[in-house]
Scaffold this motif. Structure first.
Motif, mmCIF file in Angstrom:
data_model
loop_
_atom_site.group_PDB
_atom_site.id
_atom_site.type_symbol
_atom_site.label_atom_id
_atom_site.label_comp_id
_atom_site.label_asym_id
_atom_site.label_seq_id
_atom_site.Cartn_x
_atom_site.Cartn_y
_atom_site.Cartn_z
ATOM 1 N N PHE A 146 24.086 -35.521 -0.012
ATOM 2 C CA PHE A 146 24.643 -34.733 1.087
ATOM 3 C C PHE A 146 24.590 -33.236 0.765
ATOM 4 O O PHE A 146 24.270 -32.416 1.635
ATOM 5 N N VAL A 147 24.895 -32.892 -0.449
ATOM 6 C CA VAL A 147 24.878 -31.475 -0.838
ATOM 7 C C VAL A 147 23.501 -30.877 -0.605
ATOM 8 O O VAL A 147 23.361 -29.728 -0.144
ATOM 9 N N VAL A 148 22.452 -31.623 -0.905
ATOM 10 C CA VAL A 148 21.080 -31.133 -0.734
ATOM 11 C C VAL A 148 20.813 -30.764 0.731
ATOM 12 O O VAL A 148 20.126 -29.777 1.016
ATOM 13 N N HIS A 149 21.385 -31.535 1.672
ATOM 14 C CA HIS A 149 21.069 -31.362 3.094
ATOM 15 C C HIS A 149 22.156 -30.640 3.881
ATOM 16 O O HIS A 149 21.992 -30.432 5.085
ATOM 17 N N ARG A 150 23.238 -30.241 3.236
ATOM 18 C CA ARG A 150 24.404 -29.751 3.961
ATOM 19 C C ARG A 150 24.081 -28.589 4.900
ATOM 20 O O ARG A 150 24.563 -28.549 6.039
ATOM 21 N N ARG A 151 23.262 -27.661 4.470
ATOM 22 C CA ARG A 151 22.995 -26.471 5.288
ATOM 23 C C ARG A 151 22.182 -26.781 6.542
ATOM 24 O O ARG A 151 22.166 -25.999 7.473
ATOM 25 N N ARG A 152 21.515 -27.927 6.569
ATOM 26 C CA ARG A 152 20.653 -28.265 7.703
ATOM 27 C C ARG A 152 21.440 -28.759 8.912
ATOM 28 O O ARG A 152 20.886 -28.814 10.016
ATOM 29 N N VAL A 153 22.720 -29.134 8.738
ATOM 30 C CA VAL A 153 23.428 -29.819 9.817
ATOM 31 C C VAL A 153 24.130 -28.859 10.768
ATOM 32 O O VAL A 153 24.543 -29.258 11.859
ATOM 33 N N LYS A 154 24.255 -27.583 10.390
ATOM 34 C CA LYS A 154 24.980 -26.648 11.246
ATOM 35 C C LYS A 154 24.279 -26.506 12.601
ATOM 36 O O LYS A 154 23.091 -26.233 12.686
ATOM 37 N N GLY A 155 25.050 -26.727 13.669
ATOM 38 C CA GLY A 155 24.515 -26.605 15.014
ATOM 39 C C GLY A 155 23.551 -27.708 15.406
ATOM 40 O O GLY A 155 22.791 -27.553 16.367
ATOM 41 N N ALA A 156 23.590 -28.846 14.688
ATOM 42 C CA ALA A 156 22.618 -29.919 14.918
ATOM 43 C C ALA A 156 23.311 -31.244 15.225
ATOM 44 O O ALA A 156 24.473 -31.474 14.854
ATOM 45 N N TRP A 157 22.554 -32.095 15.911
ATOM 46 C CA TRP A 157 22.939 -33.496 16.065
ATOM 47 C C TRP A 157 22.324 -34.251 14.903
ATOM 48 O O TRP A 157 21.120 -34.160 14.678
ATOM 49 N N VAL A 158 23.148 -35.011 14.160
ATOM 50 C CA VAL A 158 22.745 -35.494 12.841
ATOM 51 C C VAL A 158 22.565 -37.006 12.812
ATOM 52 O O VAL A 158 23.473 -37.765 13.178
ATOM 53 N N MET A 159 21.398 -37.439 12.375
ATOM 54 C CA MET A 159 21.130 -38.830 12.051
ATOM 55 C C MET A 159 21.324 -38.987 10.542
ATOM 56 O O MET A 159 20.745 -38.222 9.774
ATOM 57 N N THR A 160 22.120 -39.964 10.133
ATOM 58 C CA THR A 160 22.384 -40.144 8.700
ATOM 59 C C THR A 160 21.703 -41.377 8.125
ATOM 60 O O THR A 160 21.847 -41.656 6.933
ATOM 61 N N ARG A 161 20.963 -42.127 8.978
ATOM 62 C CA ARG A 161 20.276 -43.320 8.500
ATOM 63 C C ARG A 161 18.899 -43.404 9.131
ATOM 64 O O ARG A 161 18.651 -42.840 10.200
ATOM 65 N N VAL A 162 18.024 -44.169 8.488
ATOM 66 C CA VAL A 162 16.722 -44.473 9.077
ATOM 67 C C VAL A 162 16.939 -45.459 10.224
ATOM 68 O O VAL A 162 17.990 -46.104 10.311
ATOM 69 N N PRO A 163 15.972 -45.605 11.113
ATOM 70 C CA PRO A 163 16.129 -46.578 12.199
ATOM 71 C C PRO A 163 16.309 -48.000 11.670
ATOM 72 O O PRO A 163 15.782 -48.371 10.614
ATOM 73 N N SER A 164 17.060 -48.776 12.425
ATOM 74 C CA SER A 164 17.260 -50.183 12.080
ATOM 75 C C SER A 164 15.951 -50.954 12.240
ATOM 76 O O SER A 164 15.034 -50.530 12.951
ATOM 77 N N LEU A 165 15.888 -52.110 11.576
ATOM 78 C CA LEU A 165 14.738 -52.995 11.757
ATOM 79 C C LEU A 165 15.035 -53.916 12.941
ATOM 80 O O LEU A 165 15.799 -54.871 12.824
#
Length: 516
Positions: A146-165
């Motif tokens: 999460f720390v690696v990606h934290r700055r990318r989420v500001k002002g965004a709609w966030v997907m936290t998982r890959v699509p389901s099978l």
């Protein structure tokens, strides 16, 4: 508590009350007298579809905390009484209510597209304003990722998982490799740290609890979740025990997978969402509907027949779990109108709050904790419209012969399977910590994984013949368990899990900026 201690305590109580002593399972001879009359009532005089139609089409979806849930309590109590049972509503306290408001989700780039989606329950909205931002997908599986990606989420709609099978059932059948891949996907998503030590599991569970708050703190607009079903069917969940600090939107799998493909090829989707939900945080009273046929010889000993009455609100809660609730009501009608008198009391309970975490049944068990040793068994129906195929023993292999004997009169109806399977996710679980034998019948699937929690969970998905059969099996099982010569041996005791809100790290508990 060891089983021998349970037997000793129960024997002492029996000596004082002159009730039958707990017996070894193999000594519990099943009396099948009356089974034929119950089957005839359920198959030839059924009211199950008529009642289901009223519950789903007239009362409609029954979200816990809603006026419709209360109306369902009142109406089912009226029906129980009309069938000759004594009944009442038992109150319990529920966390804040949630009401779905107007919703719209649109893809604005790279092209206009109306997105099939809905707000997650017990999540705030946008105050009705349209909030637009890019869609990003991040790895939020661990604190480090999460720390690696934290700055990318500001002002965004966030997907936290890959699509389901989501398998194409119109395509080639699954191979062994496909099945293994699907199992591994489910394991990695739902139990990613199953093999870790207890301290690691606890730490990662706390992180999972914190993720929505971490996203909110980092300025995310909201979370985007894959519905994980085919043909644009949605999925739903949420609980006042886990109120979210920012909007969460469940999106049809086809749209979620589209977002992921666009991101993978370097195109950023932009999503515009408007949500007007209403969320309250004050505790409110909810109710379980309770009715009974009093036992003639041992009225203080009870067989509980149950199902949950509440539902999600995208459909009308037919297969989840109007079918189980109406089969419970129908089993009561069949026993009462057949004129049969059980030796023990048969109590029919329609629980609310199941969809938010078995809350109604857990509250019922807490309120009746002192009486748990007098509950013969709990039998529940909660797996859709399908006919009952038999019983899952819930780890009670010692009761296999008993259940085979109980089901013998309905074996010709297809309810002849007894398997030592442990089933989760429904109200029988609330009674197991107290040592009460609790069971959830096995059923034909009949598309349950498609309809449950989705907008297709409607009356037309119900199968009349299956529900008549299920009602017959429930009535026969309840009556035979009530007439056993002794009490079923108790199960192992454990500490019941209290109904508590999900714990969020103290450092994240700040006043949220979101609105409804």
């Amino acid at each position: 508590m060891s089983r021998c201690c349970v037997f000793a305590a129960a024997a002492a109580a029996v000596a004082l009350s002159a009730h039958p002593a707990p017996a070894a399972a193999q000594d519990l001879v099943v009396d099948t007298t009356g089974a034929a009359a119950l089957v005839d009532q359920a198959l030839s005089h059924s009211a199950v579809m008529q009642n289901l139609q009223y519950l789903t089409d007239v009362i409609g979806p029954r979200l816990t905390g809603s006026p419709a849930a209360r109306r369902a309590n009142e109406w089912t109590l009226e029906r129980f009484k009309a069938y000759g049972l004594d009944g009442h509503l038992e109150p319990w306290q529920f966390g804040g209510t949630w009401t779905r408001g107007a919703f719209r989700a649109r893809l604005t780039a790279p092209r206009p597209h109306e997105v099939t989606a809905a707000s997650w329950a017990w999540a705030p909205g946008t105050g009705g304003a349209t909030v637009t931002g890019p869609v990003v997908r991040i790895d939020a599986s661990t604190p480090d990722s999460f720390v690696v990606h934290r700055r990318r989420v500001k002002g965004a709609w966030v997907m936290t998982r890959v699509p389901s099978l989501v398998w194409n059932n119109d395509g080639p059948p699954m191979t062994g490799a496909d099945s293994a891949h699907q199992r591994e996907f489910i394991r990695s998503v739902f139990t990613p740290f199953r093999d870790a030590d207890s301290a690691t599991r606890a730490r990662m569970q706390q992180f999972a609890n914190d993720v929505p708050y971490l996203l909110h703190s980092a300025g995310a607009l909201g979370v985007v979740v894959d519905a994980g079903k085919e043909h644009a069917l949605l999925n739903m969940s949420g609980s006042p025990n886990r109120i979210l600090p920012l909007p969460q939107v469940v999106v049809a799998h086809e749209d979620f997978a589209l977002f992921d493909r666009l991101l993978a090829t370097g195109t950023t989707p932009r999503l515009a969402v408007s949500i007007a939900n209403t969320l309250t945080r004050d505790s409110v009273t909810q109710w379980n509907t309770v009715a009974e046929i009093r036992g003639g010889e041992y009225p203080g000993e009870v067989v509980i027949v149950g199902a949950h009455l509440d539902s999600w609100d995208l459909g009308t809660g037919a297969t989840d779990n109007g079918t189980g609730a109406m089969c419970t009501l129908e089993a009561a009608r069949a026993i009462a109108q057949a004129g049969l008198k059980p030796k023990r009391t048969i109590r029919f309970v329609l629980f609310t709050g199941e969809e938010q975490g078995l809350i109604g049944s857990r509250k019922y068990a807490e309120a009746h904790a002192a009486d748990m040793d007098s509950i013969q068994a709990v039998i529940v129906l909660d797996n859709g419209t399908g006919a009952i195929t038999g019983q899952a023993l819930q780890g009670r292999g010692d009761l296999e012969a008993l259940w085979r004997a109980v089901l013998a009169p309905v074996a010709a109806l297809g309810a002849d399977s007894v398997v030592n399977r442990t089933k989760g996710g429904t109200d029988h679980l609330s009674f197991l910590p107290y040592g009460v034998p609790g069971f959830n019948f096995n059923q034909l699937e009949r598309g349950y994984n498609h309809t449950h929690h989705s907008q297709s969970d409607t009356y037309d998905m119900a199968i009349a013949a299956d529900l008549m059969q299920a009602s017959a099996v429930m009535a026969v099982s309840a009556f035979e368990l009530a007439n056993l010569p002794g009490m079923i041996p108790r199960g192992e005791h454990s500490t019941p899990t209290p109904v508590l809100a999900v714990k969020v790290s103290d450092s994240l508990l700040v006043k949220g900026r979101g609105s409804n």
